[in-house]
Design a protein around this motif. Structure first.
Motif, PDB file in Angstrom:
ATOM      1  N   ARG B  52     -26.578  37.263  -2.420  1.00 33.97           N
ATOM      2  CA  ARG B  52     -27.317  36.009  -2.591  1.00 33.97           C
ATOM      3  C   ARG B  52     -28.102  35.741  -1.328  1.00 33.97           C
ATOM      4  N   ILE B  53     -29.196  35.022  -1.489  1.00 29.28           N
ATOM      5  CA  ILE B  53     -29.984  34.657  -0.309  1.00 29.28           C
ATOM      6  C   ILE B  53     -30.211  33.157  -0.327  1.00 29.28           C
ATOM      7  N   LEU B  73     -43.339  27.737  12.880  1.00 24.44           N
ATOM      8  CA  LEU B  73     -42.321  27.228  11.966  1.00 24.44           C
ATOM      9  C   LEU B  73     -41.223  28.272  11.831  1.00 24.44           C
ATOM     10  N   THR B  74     -39.978  27.831  12.047  1.00 27.29           N
ATOM     11  CA  THR B  74     -38.851  28.754  11.916  1.00 27.29           C
ATOM     12  C   THR B  74     -38.041  28.372  10.692  1.00 27.29           C
ATOM     13  N   ILE B  75     -37.793  29.354   9.860  1.00 30.05           N
ATOM     14  CA  ILE B  75     -36.963  29.130   8.674  1.00 30.05           C
ATOM     15  C   ILE B  75     -35.707  29.978   8.837  1.00 30.05           C
ATOM     16  N   PHE B  76     -34.566  29.326   8.804  1.00 28.59           N
ATOM     17  CA  PHE B  76     -33.308  30.075   8.897  1.00 28.59           C
ATOM     18  C   PHE B  76     -32.810  30.380   7.500  1.00 28.59           C
ATOM     19  N   GLY B  77     -32.127  31.492   7.394  1.00 27.88           N
ATOM     20  CA  GLY B  77     -31.604  31.855   6.094  1.00 27.88           C
ATOM     21  C   GLY B  77     -30.333  32.657   6.241  1.00 27.88           C
ATOM     22  N   ALA B  78     -29.620  32.774   5.131  1.00 32.66           N
ATOM     23  CA  ALA B  78     -28.377  33.544   5.140  1.00 32.66           C
ATOM     24  C   ALA B  78     -28.331  34.398   3.898  1.00 32.66           C
ATOM     25  N   VAL B  79     -27.738  35.560   4.034  1.00 36.88           N
ATOM     26  CA  VAL B  79     -27.493  36.380   2.857  1.00 36.88           C
ATOM     27  C   VAL B  79     -25.985  36.494   2.682  1.00 36.88           C
ATOM     28  N   ASP B  80     -25.535  36.326   1.456  1.00 34.36           N
ATOM     29  CA  ASP B  80     -24.106  36.380   1.163  1.00 34.36           C
ATOM     30  C   ASP B  80     -23.772  37.671   0.435  1.00 34.36           C
ATOM     31  N   ASN B  81     -22.531  38.010   0.514  1.00 31.31           N
ATOM     32  CA  ASN B  81     -21.997  39.172  -0.213  1.00 31.31           C
ATOM     33  C   ASN B  81     -22.763  40.446   0.077  1.00 31.31           C
ATOM     34  N   ILE B  82     -23.195  40.611   1.288  1.00 28.26           N
ATOM     35  CA  ILE B  82     -23.937  41.833   1.546  1.00 28.26           C
ATOM     36  C   ILE B  82     -22.978  42.956   1.884  1.00 28.26           C
ATOM     37  N   ASP B  83     -23.501  44.092   1.688  1.00 26.42           N
ATOM     38  CA  ASP B  83     -22.725  45.288   1.979  1.00 26.42           C
ATOM     39  C   ASP B  83     -22.904  45.599   3.464  1.00 26.42           C
ATOM     40  N   PRO B  84     -21.847  45.497   4.231  1.00 29.42           N
ATOM     41  CA  PRO B  84     -22.028  45.647   5.681  1.00 29.42           C
ATOM     42  C   PRO B  84     -22.561  47.011   6.079  1.00 29.42           C
ATOM     43  N   LEU B  85     -22.277  47.987   5.288  1.00 30.67           N
ATOM     44  CA  LEU B  85     -22.742  49.331   5.655  1.00 30.67           C
ATOM     45  C   LEU B  85     -24.240  49.462   5.473  1.00 30.67           C
ATOM     46  N   ARG B 224     -40.556  30.711  -0.388  1.00 34.05           N
ATOM     47  CA  ARG B 224     -39.808  31.627  -1.252  1.00 34.05           C
ATOM     48  C   ARG B 224     -39.224  32.714  -0.374  1.00 34.05           C
ATOM     49  N   ALA B 225     -38.004  33.118  -0.695  1.00 36.36           N
ATOM     50  CA  ALA B 225     -37.395  34.199   0.090  1.00 36.36           C
ATOM     51  C   ALA B 225     -36.876  35.253  -0.868  1.00 36.36           C
ATOM     52  N   TYR B 226     -37.098  36.515  -0.522  1.00 34.79           N
ATOM     53  CA  TYR B 226     -36.663  37.630  -1.355  1.00 34.79           C
ATOM     54  C   TYR B 226     -35.777  38.551  -0.535  1.00 34.79           C
ATOM     55  N   LEU B 227     -34.707  39.022  -1.153  1.00 36.12           N
ATOM     56  CA  LEU B 227     -33.828  39.986  -0.499  1.00 36.12           C
ATOM     57  C   LEU B 227     -33.942  41.318  -1.242  1.00 36.12           C
ATOM     58  N   PHE B 228     -34.229  42.357  -0.494  1.00 37.46           N
ATOM     59  CA  PHE B 228     -34.331  43.696  -1.075  1.00 37.46           C
ATOM     60  C   PHE B 228     -33.196  44.555  -0.555  1.00 37.46           C
ATOM     61  N   ARG B 229     -32.573  45.297  -1.463  1.00 37.72           N
ATOM     62  CA  ARG B 229     -31.603  46.280  -1.010  1.00 37.72           C
ATOM     63  C   ARG B 229     -32.167  47.639  -1.370  1.00 37.72           C
ATOM     64  N   THR B 237     -34.743  33.088  -3.689  1.00 39.78           N
ATOM     65  CA  THR B 237     -34.496  31.652  -3.686  1.00 39.78           C
ATOM     66  C   THR B 237     -35.796  30.945  -3.328  1.00 39.78           C
ATOM     67  N   GLN B 238     -35.818  29.658  -3.544  1.00 45.26           N
ATOM     68  CA  GLN B 238     -37.005  28.921  -3.093  1.00 45.26           C
ATOM     69  C   GLN B 238     -36.685  27.498  -2.699  1.00 45.26           C
ATOM     70  N   SER B 239     -37.560  26.950  -1.901  1.00 42.58           N
ATOM     71  CA  SER B 239     -37.345  25.623  -1.342  1.00 42.58           C
ATOM     72  C   SER B 239     -38.723  25.031  -1.084  1.00 42.58           C
ATOM     73  N   SER B 240     -38.795  23.751  -0.787  1.00 48.09           N
ATOM     74  CA  SER B 240     -40.133  23.211  -0.582  1.00 48.09           C
ATOM     75  C   SER B 240     -40.238  22.426   0.716  1.00 48.09           C
ATOM     76  N   LEU B 241     -41.463  22.278   1.126  1.00 44.50           N
ATOM     77  CA  LEU B 241     -41.755  21.665   2.413  1.00 44.50           C
ATOM     78  C   LEU B 241     -42.997  20.801   2.226  1.00 44.50           C
ATOM     79  N   ASP B 242     -42.926  19.596   2.697  1.00 47.40           N
ATOM     80  CA  ASP B 242     -44.059  18.684   2.569  1.00 47.40           C
ATOM     81  C   ASP B 242     -44.783  18.601   3.907  1.00 47.40           C
TER      82      ASP B 242
END
Lengths: 307, 285
Positions: B52-53, B73-85, B224-229, B237-242
């Motif tokens: 997940r992102i 502009l800095t956008i922080f994000g996290a990825v969950d359940n990633i494969d550490p390898l 919008r953020a995309y995670l590629f494996r 995921t997506q979010s908005s900014l005014d």
């Protein structure tokens, strides 16, 4: 010092604009003109979008005309009745002009037409004024008296019906050319962002035969209202009046005008007119040159268009 | 028991690692150890939750003040359940796009007519993003295939610029106008790529950095953020900014837009006041 203009949507240097206002104010005080015909091209040279430059120029003209007309009221050199008739034409003309302005904007031809109008009118008026003042200078050197008014020389304009008496101007003329002149100036005022004094004054002198002493006061009086009306209409239809920009220009020009007027009193009429003519021609040449020079970028992007 | 399961996951994860590690190696790859005992992907995904992102904007509103000249502009994000390898191999990629509001625009082209340069031809475009900023861990063409890039608009060249009435116009001409629009937007820093703008700051946390230009369009922007494996899109995921104008400028702008009659009359009143004040202050005659 940088300042963000809310309507022009750009950052500008506050001192450049104050200086620009002061310089134009100085010249307008010196020559007794509103200065709109200098402000708008200068703003365009400073990369303010022409649509904003024109509408804001109209707003600035209100301030400089108010400042100028007060002393004319004191001296009683305003023909209110004549000014009012010109004003009626001016309101009609301004309404037409703003409509044309919006149309040209959506067609993408506004910048071109504004430049062309400036080149044509400034070129013509500047050229005629230069000729006239050079001739006058030569005549005065020869020892003759110089008079702009030639009473008795009646033209077709004075044979038109619906005659009206204008006491302050000692005139008895048809209202048709008065309304027509007002309308024409109104159209130009709204498309070019000028008061139109540089056309109004010679037209009143040469066409309507208004005495020179009431010409400037009357012209300023009607310009106040035409420019005020034009400002409001631009604000409501095109939303291009930048009040922050206008305020900077007004402050500069009102102060500059006071000093310009003092210098102007020391110069002789013909010299003054020759100088003004030179200045007008210079602005016309600069704008004309820009029309012919190869642009850096032939493509442009705009939001104003018709589908 | 739990340790055993973890090690199983670890082992299964090792296999793709072994295969992928060989790719940059020009030497012929040795045969897979046991192709017959192919690690079933079902087993892997059964044991792992899908990735997940998430992104978090530090603020939902950016206010432009009078001295605004662009901002980082800095956008922080996290990825969950990633494969550490896979992560350790750097085979996860993230792209973050900040897209401005859309509007209908026209591109005009000047031509010489009787010696004068004037706008002659034009082409309208529908729903054009006013701005488009993309930050990614690597240049997008190295992250995934062209089809995915086009589908997700991963890059300035991939922004869809829809021309109005494309059937009636000359195709080559429309292309010229489209390229001009893209180029003008790029020159104004309104369309920009930041191919190294996303950095992982830990196993699962990343930071995307974009530069908002001084003339950033106002309104609602979409992040919008995309995670590629390994080149495959696995999460988004997506979010908005005014983005708004702040302070006095904002109020002036608002008034000019929404209360234009009052605004126009106030401008005129101000002009009267300044003109009269100028006369009064300098009155000597």
């Amino acid at each position: 010092m940088a300042l963000y203009l809310p309507i022009a949507e750009m950052s500008v240097n506050i001192f450049v604009l104050l200086g620009m206002g002061a310089a134009v104010g100085f010249l307008s005080g010196m020559f007794g003109v509103g200065g709109g015909f200098l402000i708008t091209p200068l703003l365009i040279f400073y990369n303010i979008p022409p649509a904003v430059a024109v509408a804001t120029g109209a707003n600035q003209v209100v301030a400089s005309s108010v400042s100028g007309v007060l002393s004319h009221f004191k001296r009683g050199t305003v023909d209110i009745k004549l000014g009012f008739m010109l004003l009626i034409g001016g309101i009609v003309g301004s309404s037409i002009g703003v409509w044309v302005f919006s149309l040209l904007r959506t067609l993408g031809q506004l910048d071109l037409i504004v430049s062309v109008l400036y080149v044509v009118f400034l070129g013509t008026v500047g050229g005629l004024m230069m000729l006239e003042s050079v001739r006058a200078m030569m005549r005065s050197r020869a020892g003759g008296s110089v008079s702009l008014r030639r009473p008795g020389a009646h033209m077709w304009i004075h044979k038109l019906p619906f005659k009206m008496r204008f006491k302050a101007s000692k005139l008895y003329v048809s209202v048709i050319p008065v309304l027509g002149l007002g309308t024409m100036i109104g159209v130009l005022a709204s498309i070019m962002g000028v008061g139109g004094g540089f056309i109004m004054v010679p037209a009143m002198i040469y066409l309507l035969k208004v005495p020179t002493n009431v010409v400037i006061g009357t012209s300023l009086f009607q310009i106040i209202f035409v420019a005020a009306y034009t400002t409001v209409v631009h604000a409501t239809t095109n939303r291009t009046v930048d009040v922050v920009l206008a305020l900077l220009l007004m402050m500069g020009s009102v102060v500059g005008a006071q000093y310009g007027a003092k210098v102007g009193q020391r110069l002789r009429g013909e010299q003054l007119r020759a100088l003004l003519a030179g200045l007008v021609l210079l602005v016309a040449l600069r704008l004309g040159y820009a029309l012919f020079v190869v642009p850096d970028e032939i493509y442009s992007v705009s939001r104003e268009f018709l589908l | 028991m739990r340790a055993a399961a973890a090690s199983l996951v670890f082992l299964l994860a090792l296999l793709p690692l072994a295969v992928s590690a060989q790719e940059p190696d020009p030497k012929p790859a040795p045969e897979p150890v046991a192709p017959s005992v192919e690690p079933s992907p079902q087993a892997a995904s059964g044991a792992e939750l899908p990735e997940r992102i998430e992104i978090g904007l530090s603020t939902e509103i950016i206010a432009i003040t009078s001295d605004f000249s662009g901002v980082e502009l800095t956008i922080f994000g996290a990825v969950d359940n990633i494969d550490p390898l896979i992560q350790r191999q750097g085979r996860y990629d993230v792209a973050v796009i900040l897209e401005g509001p859309t509007s209908n625009l026209v591109t005009r082209r000047k031509e010489r007519v009787l010696g004068i340069w004037m706008n002659v031809d034009s082409q309208a475009f529908i729903n054009v993003p006013e701005s488009f900023l993309i930050a990614s861990t690597r240049p997008p063409q190295d992250m995934t295939d062209l089809g995915t890039m086009a589908r997700l608009s991963l890059g300035v060249e991939q922004i869809r610029l829809r021309s109005y009435e494309p059937d009636t116009a000359d195709e080559a001409d429309v292309l010229d106008f489209t390229q001009a629009l893209r180029r003008l937007k790029e020159e104004g820093n309104l369309y920009e790529e930041f191919p190294a703008g996303v950095r992982f700051i830990s196993q699962s946390l990343f930071r995307a950095q974009l530069r908002l230009p001084a003339n950033v369009p106002l309104g609602r922007h979409t992040a919008r953020a995309y995670l590629f494996r390994q080149g495959v899109l696995v999460a988004q995921t997506q979010s908005s900014l005014d983005i708004r104008k702040a302070g006095v400028e904002f109020q002036i702008y608002e008034a000019a837009q929404n209360r234009s009659l009052l605004y126009g009359m106030a401008s005129v009143a101000l002009a009267f006041l300044v003109g009269w004040l100028g006369r009064v202050m300098f009155r000597k005659d």
